[in-house]
Design a protein around this motif. Sequence first.
Motif, PDB file in Angstrom:
ATOM      1  N   HIS A 161       0.827  -1.211   0.000  1.00 20.56           N
ATOM      2  CA  HIS A 161       0.000   0.000   0.000  1.00 20.56           C
ATOM      3  C   HIS A 161       0.861   1.262   0.000  1.00 20.56           C
ATOM      4  O   HIS A 161       0.567   2.217  -0.715  1.00 20.56           O
ATOM      5  CB  HIS A 161      -0.932  -0.006   1.207  1.00 20.56           C
ATOM      6  CG  HIS A 161      -1.798   1.218   1.290  1.00 20.56           C
ATOM      7  ND1 HIS A 161      -2.760   1.511   0.343  1.00 20.56           N
ATOM      8  CD2 HIS A 161      -1.830   2.243   2.190  1.00 20.56           C
ATOM      9  CE1 HIS A 161      -3.357   2.649   0.671  1.00 20.56           C
ATOM     10  NE2 HIS A 161      -2.799   3.116   1.771  1.00 20.56           N
ATOM     11  N   LEU A 162       1.924   1.269   0.783  1.00 22.08           N
ATOM     12  CA  LEU A 162       2.821   2.415   0.796  1.00 22.08           C
ATOM     13  C   LEU A 162       4.020   2.163  -0.107  1.00 22.08           C
ATOM     14  O   LEU A 162       4.472   1.025  -0.262  1.00 22.08           O
ATOM     15  CB  LEU A 162       3.311   2.703   2.214  1.00 22.08           C
ATOM     16  CG  LEU A 162       2.279   3.182   3.231  1.00 22.08           C
ATOM     17  CD1 LEU A 162       2.984   3.638   4.509  1.00 22.08           C
ATOM     18  CD2 LEU A 162       1.417   4.308   2.683  1.00 22.08           C
ATOM     19  N   GLY A 163       4.554   3.248  -0.666  1.00 27.79           N
ATOM     20  CA  GLY A 163       5.720   3.132  -1.528  1.00 27.79           C
ATOM     21  C   GLY A 163       7.006   2.981  -0.756  1.00 27.79           C
ATOM     22  O   GLY A 163       7.995   2.440  -1.264  1.00 27.79           O
ATOM     23  N   GLY A 164       7.030   3.467   0.482  1.00 25.29           N
ATOM     24  CA  GLY A 164       8.241   3.365   1.288  1.00 25.29           C
ATOM     25  C   GLY A 164       8.150   4.242   2.509  1.00 25.29           C
ATOM     26  O   GLY A 164       7.189   5.008   2.685  1.00 25.29           O
ATOM     27  N   ALA A 165       9.152   4.145   3.362  1.00 27.42           N
ATOM     28  CA  ALA A 165       9.175   4.943   4.586  1.00 27.42           C
ATOM     29  C   ALA A 165      10.606   5.358   4.890  1.00 27.42           C
ATOM     30  O   ALA A 165      11.548   4.573   4.711  1.00 27.42           O
ATOM     31  CB  ALA A 165       8.605   4.155   5.764  1.00 27.42           C
ATOM     32  N   GLY A 166      10.758   6.592   5.358  1.00 28.01           N
ATOM     33  CA  GLY A 166      12.025   7.103   5.849  1.00 28.01           C
ATOM     34  C   GLY A 166      11.913   7.287   7.348  1.00 28.01           C
ATOM     35  O   GLY A 166      11.083   8.071   7.817  1.00 28.01           O
ATOM     36  N   VAL A 198      14.276   3.505   4.295  1.00 30.34           N
ATOM     37  CA  VAL A 198      15.551   4.179   4.525  1.00 30.34           C
ATOM     38  C   VAL A 198      15.566   4.562   6.003  1.00 30.34           C
ATOM     39  O   VAL A 198      14.669   5.269   6.471  1.00 30.34           O
ATOM     40  CB  VAL A 198      15.701   5.422   3.639  1.00 30.34           C
ATOM     41  CG1 VAL A 198      16.967   6.194   3.990  1.00 30.34           C
ATOM     42  CG2 VAL A 198      15.702   5.021   2.174  1.00 30.34           C
ATOM     43  N   ALA A 199      16.567   4.085   6.736  1.00 28.16           N
ATOM     44  CA  ALA A 199      16.548   4.243   8.188  1.00 28.16           C
ATOM     45  C   ALA A 199      17.869   4.785   8.705  1.00 28.16           C
ATOM     46  O   ALA A 199      18.934   4.523   8.146  1.00 28.16           O
ATOM     47  CB  ALA A 199      16.242   2.906   8.858  1.00 28.16           C
ATOM     48  N   THR A 200      17.769   5.535   9.793  1.00 29.45           N
ATOM     49  CA  THR A 200      18.935   6.047  10.517  1.00 29.45           C
ATOM     50  C   THR A 200      18.632   5.965  12.013  1.00 29.45           C
ATOM     51  O   THR A 200      17.474   5.972  12.416  1.00 29.45           O
ATOM     52  CB  THR A 200      19.255   7.493  10.115  1.00 29.45           C
ATOM     53  OG1 THR A 200      18.048   8.279  10.122  1.00 29.45           O
ATOM     54  CG2 THR A 200      19.881   7.574   8.736  1.00 29.45           C
TER      55      THR A 200
END
Length: 346
Positions: A264-269, A295-297
Amino acid sequence: MEIHSTQPGRNRTVLVSQRFFDAAATAFLEEHGCHVRLAELPPGQADGGLPEAALQAMLEGADGWIVGHAHVSRSLLEKLPQLRVVARRGVGYDRVDMDAIRDLGKVGTVAVGGNDACVADHTLGMMLALAHRLRESQRRMEAGDWTILPGRDLYRKTVGIVGLGRIGRAVVERLRAFHANILVATPTPSETYGQANNISYVNLPTLLEQSDYISLHAPLTPETRALIDAGALARMKRGAFLINTARGGLVDDAALLQALLSGHLGGAGLDVFQSEADPAMQEVTRQLLALPNVVATPHAGASTHEGLERTNMLAARCVVAALDGTAIPPACLIADGRRAREVQPC
Protein backbone atom coordinates in the motif's frame (compact mmCIF):
# COMPACT_ATOMS: atom_id res chain seq x y z
CA MET A 1 31.51 2.76 32.47
CA GLU A 2 34.11 5.40 33.26
CA ILE A 3 33.76 9.08 34.07
CA HIS A 4 36.49 11.43 32.85
CA SER A 5 36.92 14.83 34.53
CA THR A 6 38.43 18.03 33.19
CA GLN A 7 39.70 20.96 35.24
CA PRO A 8 39.19 19.49 38.74
CA GLY A 9 38.69 21.78 41.69
CA ARG A 10 35.96 24.00 40.29
CA ASN A 11 33.06 24.78 42.58
CA ARG A 12 30.25 23.68 40.21
CA THR A 13 30.04 20.34 38.47
CA VAL A 14 28.27 19.65 35.16
CA LEU A 15 27.80 16.09 33.93
CA VAL A 16 27.53 15.55 30.16
CA SER A 17 25.98 12.15 29.47
CA GLN A 18 26.03 12.36 25.67
CA ARG A 19 28.71 11.73 23.10
CA PHE A 20 30.13 14.36 20.75
CA PHE A 21 30.39 17.16 23.29
CA ASP A 22 32.92 19.45 21.64
CA ALA A 23 35.84 21.44 22.99
CA ALA A 24 34.23 24.85 22.50
CA ALA A 25 31.21 24.00 24.67
CA THR A 26 33.48 22.41 27.29
CA ALA A 27 35.67 25.52 27.33
CA PHE A 28 32.61 27.75 27.73
CA LEU A 29 31.50 25.84 30.81
CA GLU A 30 34.98 25.88 32.31
CA GLU A 31 35.34 29.62 31.68
CA HIS A 32 32.16 30.09 33.69
CA GLY A 33 33.36 28.20 36.75
CA CYS A 34 32.13 24.71 35.94
CA HIS A 35 33.98 21.45 36.40
CA VAL A 36 32.95 19.28 33.43
CA ARG A 37 32.52 15.52 33.75
CA LEU A 38 32.14 13.61 30.50
CA ALA A 39 30.50 10.20 30.74
CA GLU A 40 32.32 7.60 28.66
CA LEU A 41 29.63 5.26 27.41
CA PRO A 42 30.22 1.76 26.08
CA PRO A 43 30.24 1.40 22.26
CA GLY A 44 26.73 1.60 20.90
CA GLN A 45 25.33 2.74 24.24
CA ALA A 46 23.50 6.04 24.59
CA ASP A 47 22.32 7.54 27.85
CA GLY A 48 18.74 6.69 26.90
CA GLY A 49 19.43 3.03 27.63
CA LEU A 50 20.98 3.53 31.05
CA PRO A 51 19.08 2.32 34.13
CA GLU A 52 18.19 4.82 36.82
CA ALA A 53 20.78 3.46 39.25
CA ALA A 54 23.58 4.08 36.74
CA LEU A 55 22.34 7.60 36.05
CA GLN A 56 22.16 8.34 39.77
CA ALA A 57 25.75 7.17 40.27
CA MET A 58 26.95 9.32 37.40
CA LEU A 59 25.11 12.38 38.69
CA GLU A 60 26.24 12.29 42.32
CA GLY A 61 27.56 15.73 43.21
CA ALA A 62 26.48 17.31 39.91
CA ASP A 63 24.88 20.78 39.84
CA GLY A 64 24.01 20.61 36.14
CA TRP A 65 23.25 17.82 33.67
CA ILE A 66 23.49 18.02 29.88
CA VAL A 67 21.42 15.05 28.80
CA GLY A 68 20.52 13.27 25.59
CA HIS A 69 17.66 10.75 25.68
CA ALA A 70 17.82 9.48 29.26
CA HIS A 71 14.58 9.23 31.24
CA VAL A 72 14.57 12.16 33.67
CA SER A 73 12.12 10.76 36.19
CA ARG A 74 10.79 12.11 39.46
CA SER A 75 12.33 9.23 41.40
CA LEU A 76 15.76 10.02 39.93
CA LEU A 77 15.48 13.75 40.56
CA GLU A 78 14.38 13.20 44.16
CA LYS A 79 17.68 11.39 44.80
CA LEU A 80 19.72 14.32 43.46
CA PRO A 81 19.05 17.32 45.71
CA GLN A 82 22.21 19.11 44.54
CA LEU A 83 21.20 18.96 40.87
CA ARG A 84 19.81 22.34 39.83
CA VAL A 85 19.44 22.24 36.04
CA VAL A 86 18.70 19.58 33.42
CA ALA A 87 19.57 20.76 29.90
CA ARG A 88 18.52 18.60 26.97
CA ARG A 89 20.86 18.68 23.99
CA GLY A 90 17.88 18.56 21.68
CA VAL A 91 14.34 19.89 21.50
CA GLY A 92 12.04 17.02 22.50
CA TYR A 93 11.29 16.52 26.17
CA ASP A 94 8.79 13.68 26.29
CA ARG A 95 11.23 11.74 28.53
CA VAL A 96 11.56 14.61 31.02
CA ASP A 97 9.19 14.85 33.99
CA MET A 98 8.63 18.59 33.89
CA ASP A 99 6.22 18.56 36.82
CA ALA A 100 8.91 16.95 38.95
CA ILE A 101 11.47 19.56 37.86
CA ARG A 102 9.10 22.35 38.92
CA ASP A 103 8.02 20.65 42.14
CA LEU A 104 11.61 20.03 43.20
CA GLY A 105 12.81 23.57 42.49
CA LYS A 106 14.97 22.70 39.49
CA VAL A 107 15.23 24.07 35.93
CA GLY A 108 14.69 22.22 32.64
CA THR A 109 15.81 23.52 29.25
CA VAL A 110 16.04 22.43 25.61
CA ALA A 111 18.39 23.55 22.82
CA VAL A 112 15.85 25.32 20.65
CA GLY A 113 17.05 26.30 17.18
CA GLY A 114 20.26 24.30 17.23
CA ASN A 115 19.21 21.39 15.04
CA ASP A 116 16.41 22.77 12.84
CA ALA A 117 18.54 22.95 9.71
CA CYS A 118 20.13 19.51 9.98
CA VAL A 119 16.86 17.69 10.72
CA ALA A 120 15.18 19.49 7.82
CA ASP A 121 18.06 18.50 5.53
CA HIS A 122 17.79 14.91 6.79
CA THR A 123 14.07 14.90 6.03
CA LEU A 124 14.59 16.04 2.45
CA GLY A 125 17.40 13.54 2.06
CA MET A 126 15.05 10.73 3.07
CA MET A 127 12.37 11.92 0.66
CA LEU A 128 14.84 11.93 -2.24
CA ALA A 129 16.42 8.61 -1.26
CA LEU A 130 13.01 6.95 -1.22
CA ALA A 131 11.80 8.59 -4.42
CA HIS A 132 14.94 7.63 -6.36
CA ARG A 133 15.13 4.16 -4.78
CA LEU A 134 18.74 4.66 -3.76
CA ARG A 135 18.87 1.80 -1.24
CA GLU A 136 17.18 -0.67 -3.58
CA SER A 137 19.46 0.27 -6.47
CA GLN A 138 22.67 -0.06 -4.46
CA ARG A 139 21.65 -3.41 -2.99
CA ARG A 140 20.96 -4.76 -6.49
CA MET A 141 24.22 -3.40 -7.86
CA GLU A 142 26.15 -5.02 -5.00
CA ALA A 143 24.57 -8.31 -6.08
CA GLY A 144 25.66 -7.73 -9.69
CA ASP A 145 22.27 -6.55 -11.01
CA TRP A 146 22.57 -3.17 -12.72
CA THR A 147 18.92 -3.05 -13.82
CA ILE A 148 17.57 0.52 -13.70
CA LEU A 149 14.72 1.00 -11.23
CA PRO A 150 12.58 3.97 -12.28
CA GLY A 151 11.95 6.32 -9.39
CA ARG A 152 9.65 9.23 -8.75
CA ASP A 153 9.93 12.99 -8.67
CA LEU A 154 9.67 15.20 -5.63
CA TYR A 155 9.30 18.10 -8.08
CA ARG A 156 5.73 19.47 -8.09
CA LYS A 157 4.41 16.68 -5.90
CA THR A 158 2.01 17.16 -2.98
CA VAL A 159 3.80 17.02 0.35
CA GLY A 160 1.93 16.90 3.66
CA ILE A 161 3.59 18.38 6.74
CA VAL A 162 2.15 17.29 10.10
CA GLY A 163 3.17 19.87 12.67
CA LEU A 164 4.54 23.31 11.83
CA GLY A 165 7.15 24.17 14.41
CA ARG A 166 10.68 25.31 13.63
CA ILE A 167 11.70 22.09 11.86
CA GLY A 168 8.43 21.84 9.95
CA ARG A 169 8.93 25.40 8.69
CA ALA A 170 12.51 24.62 7.71
CA VAL A 171 11.23 21.69 5.64
CA VAL A 172 8.64 23.97 3.98
CA GLU A 173 11.42 26.40 3.08
CA ARG A 174 13.40 23.64 1.36
CA LEU A 175 10.39 22.19 -0.43
CA ARG A 176 9.70 25.50 -2.12
CA ALA A 177 12.76 24.86 -4.31
CA PHE A 178 10.98 21.73 -5.60
CA HIS A 179 7.81 23.71 -6.43
CA ALA A 180 5.89 21.29 -4.21
CA ASN A 181 2.22 21.66 -3.38
CA ILE A 182 2.44 21.86 0.41
CA LEU A 183 -0.39 20.84 2.74
CA VAL A 184 -0.07 21.42 6.48
CA ALA A 185 -2.02 19.96 9.39
CA THR A 186 -1.40 21.88 12.60
CA PRO A 187 -3.50 22.91 15.61
CA THR A 188 -2.17 26.49 15.35
CA PRO A 189 -2.29 27.68 11.73
CA SER A 190 -0.90 31.09 10.85
CA GLU A 191 -2.69 32.60 7.87
CA THR A 192 0.07 35.16 7.41
CA TYR A 193 2.73 32.43 7.23
CA GLY A 194 0.51 30.30 5.00
CA GLN A 195 -0.02 33.06 2.47
CA ALA A 196 3.65 34.07 2.47
CA ASN A 197 4.74 30.48 1.80
CA ASN A 198 1.89 29.38 -0.48
CA ILE A 199 0.82 26.52 1.77
CA SER A 200 -2.67 25.18 2.41
CA TYR A 201 -3.91 24.32 5.89
CA VAL A 202 -6.04 21.18 5.92
CA ASN A 203 -7.24 18.62 8.44
CA LEU A 204 -5.27 15.42 8.92
CA PRO A 205 -7.63 13.12 6.95
CA THR A 206 -7.42 15.42 3.92
CA LEU A 207 -3.65 15.59 4.18
CA LEU A 208 -3.40 11.80 4.39
CA GLU A 209 -5.63 11.29 1.37
CA GLN A 210 -3.99 13.86 -0.92
CA SER A 211 -0.25 13.73 -0.16
CA ASP A 212 2.42 11.91 -2.16
CA TYR A 213 4.86 12.39 0.73
CA ILE A 214 3.95 12.86 4.39
CA SER A 215 6.52 14.16 6.86
CA LEU A 216 5.93 14.19 10.62
CA HIS A 217 7.13 17.14 12.73
CA ALA A 218 4.76 17.06 15.70
CA PRO A 219 5.76 16.68 19.36
CA LEU A 220 4.92 13.45 21.13
CA THR A 221 2.03 14.10 23.51
CA PRO A 222 -0.89 11.98 24.74
CA GLU A 223 -2.91 13.49 21.87
CA THR A 224 -0.36 12.67 19.15
CA ARG A 225 0.76 9.22 20.33
CA ALA A 226 0.03 6.70 17.54
CA LEU A 227 -1.31 9.56 15.43
CA ILE A 228 -0.40 7.51 12.36
CA ASP A 229 -2.14 4.24 13.12
CA ALA A 230 -3.58 1.55 10.87
CA GLY A 231 -6.57 3.72 10.01
CA ALA A 232 -4.43 6.71 9.11
CA LEU A 233 -2.10 4.55 6.99
CA ALA A 234 -5.09 3.10 5.14
CA ARG A 235 -6.18 6.65 4.25
CA MET A 236 -2.84 7.42 2.60
CA LYS A 237 -2.55 7.29 -1.17
CA ARG A 238 -1.33 4.00 -2.57
CA GLY A 239 2.38 4.35 -3.25
CA ALA A 240 2.83 7.35 -0.93
CA PHE A 241 5.88 7.78 1.27
CA LEU A 242 5.94 8.36 5.03
CA ILE A 243 8.87 10.15 6.68
CA ASN A 244 9.29 10.34 10.45
CA THR A 245 12.19 12.33 11.83
CA ALA A 246 10.23 13.50 14.90
CA ARG A 247 9.34 10.88 17.53
CA GLY A 248 8.86 7.13 17.22
CA GLY A 249 5.66 7.15 19.24
CA LEU A 250 3.85 9.15 16.57
CA VAL A 251 3.59 6.05 14.37
CA ASP A 252 2.23 2.58 15.05
CA ASP A 253 5.27 0.78 13.66
CA ALA A 254 3.53 -2.62 13.49
CA ALA A 255 0.77 -1.10 11.37
CA LEU A 256 3.39 0.66 9.23
CA LEU A 257 5.16 -2.65 8.65
CA GLN A 258 1.92 -4.21 7.39
CA ALA A 259 1.19 -1.24 5.13
CA LEU A 260 4.63 -1.64 3.56
CA LEU A 261 4.44 -5.43 3.24
CA SER A 262 1.04 -5.17 1.56
CA GLY A 263 2.41 -2.74 -1.02
CA HIS A 264 0.00 0.00 0.00
CA LEU A 265 2.82 2.42 0.80
CA GLY A 266 5.72 3.13 -1.53
CA GLY A 267 8.24 3.36 1.29
CA ALA A 268 9.18 4.94 4.59
CA GLY A 269 12.02 7.10 5.85
CA LEU A 270 12.54 6.50 9.56
CA ASP A 271 14.96 8.21 11.93
CA VAL A 272 12.92 7.22 15.00
CA PHE A 273 11.19 4.04 16.15
CA GLN A 274 8.79 2.87 18.81
CA SER A 275 11.44 0.41 19.97
CA GLU A 276 13.56 3.30 21.28
CA ALA A 277 11.14 3.53 24.21
CA ASP A 278 9.58 0.05 24.05
CA PRO A 279 11.96 -2.92 23.80
CA ALA A 280 9.01 -5.16 22.96
CA MET A 281 8.93 -3.47 19.54
CA GLN A 282 12.49 -4.47 18.59
CA GLU A 283 11.38 -7.29 16.33
CA VAL A 284 9.09 -4.93 14.41
CA THR A 285 12.01 -2.54 13.98
CA ARG A 286 14.21 -5.39 12.73
CA GLN A 287 11.61 -6.29 10.11
CA LEU A 288 11.25 -2.67 9.01
CA LEU A 289 15.01 -2.34 8.59
CA ALA A 290 15.08 -5.42 6.37
CA LEU A 291 12.71 -3.93 3.80
CA PRO A 292 14.33 -2.53 0.64
CA ASN A 293 11.96 0.45 0.53
CA VAL A 294 12.77 1.63 4.06
CA VAL A 295 15.55 4.18 4.52
CA ALA A 296 16.55 4.24 8.19
CA THR A 297 18.94 6.05 10.52
CA PRO A 298 19.47 5.63 14.30
CA HIS A 299 17.85 8.88 15.53
CA ALA A 300 20.71 10.70 13.81
CA GLY A 301 18.88 13.52 12.02
CA ALA A 302 20.23 16.16 14.38
CA SER A 303 23.75 14.73 14.50
CA THR A 304 25.78 16.73 12.04
CA HIS A 305 29.03 18.20 13.30
CA GLU A 306 27.59 21.68 12.93
CA GLY A 307 24.25 20.82 14.52
CA LEU A 308 25.91 19.17 17.51
CA GLU A 309 28.18 22.17 18.00
CA ARG A 310 25.16 24.47 18.02
CA THR A 311 23.12 22.35 20.42
CA ASN A 312 26.10 21.71 22.70
CA MET A 313 26.69 25.44 23.08
CA LEU A 314 23.00 26.19 23.60
CA ALA A 315 22.82 23.56 26.35
CA ALA A 316 26.00 24.91 27.95
CA ARG A 317 24.67 28.48 27.91
CA CYS A 318 21.40 27.35 29.49
CA VAL A 319 23.27 25.52 32.26
CA VAL A 320 25.43 28.55 33.06
CA ALA A 321 22.43 30.88 33.04
CA ALA A 322 20.49 28.60 35.39
CA LEU A 323 23.43 28.22 37.79
CA ASP A 324 24.20 31.95 37.71
CA GLY A 325 20.55 32.95 38.09
CA THR A 326 20.60 34.98 34.87
CA ALA A 327 18.01 35.01 32.09
CA ILE A 328 17.51 31.81 30.10
CA PRO A 329 16.18 32.30 26.52
CA PRO A 330 12.40 31.90 26.92
CA ALA A 331 12.14 29.45 24.01
CA CYS A 332 14.67 27.16 25.72
CA LEU A 333 13.00 27.14 29.14
CA ILE A 334 10.56 24.24 29.56
CA ALA A 335 10.26 24.02 33.37
CA ASP A 336 11.30 26.44 36.10
CA GLY A 337 10.89 25.58 39.76
CA ARG A 338 13.30 28.17 41.15
CA ARG A 339 10.58 30.40 42.53
CA ALA A 340 8.97 27.44 44.25
CA ARG A 341 12.33 26.69 45.85
CA GLU A 342 12.72 30.27 47.06
CA VAL A 343 9.20 30.56 48.47
CA GLN A 344 9.00 27.75 51.01
CA PRO A 345 6.13 27.47 53.50
CA CYS A 346 6.91 28.56 57.07
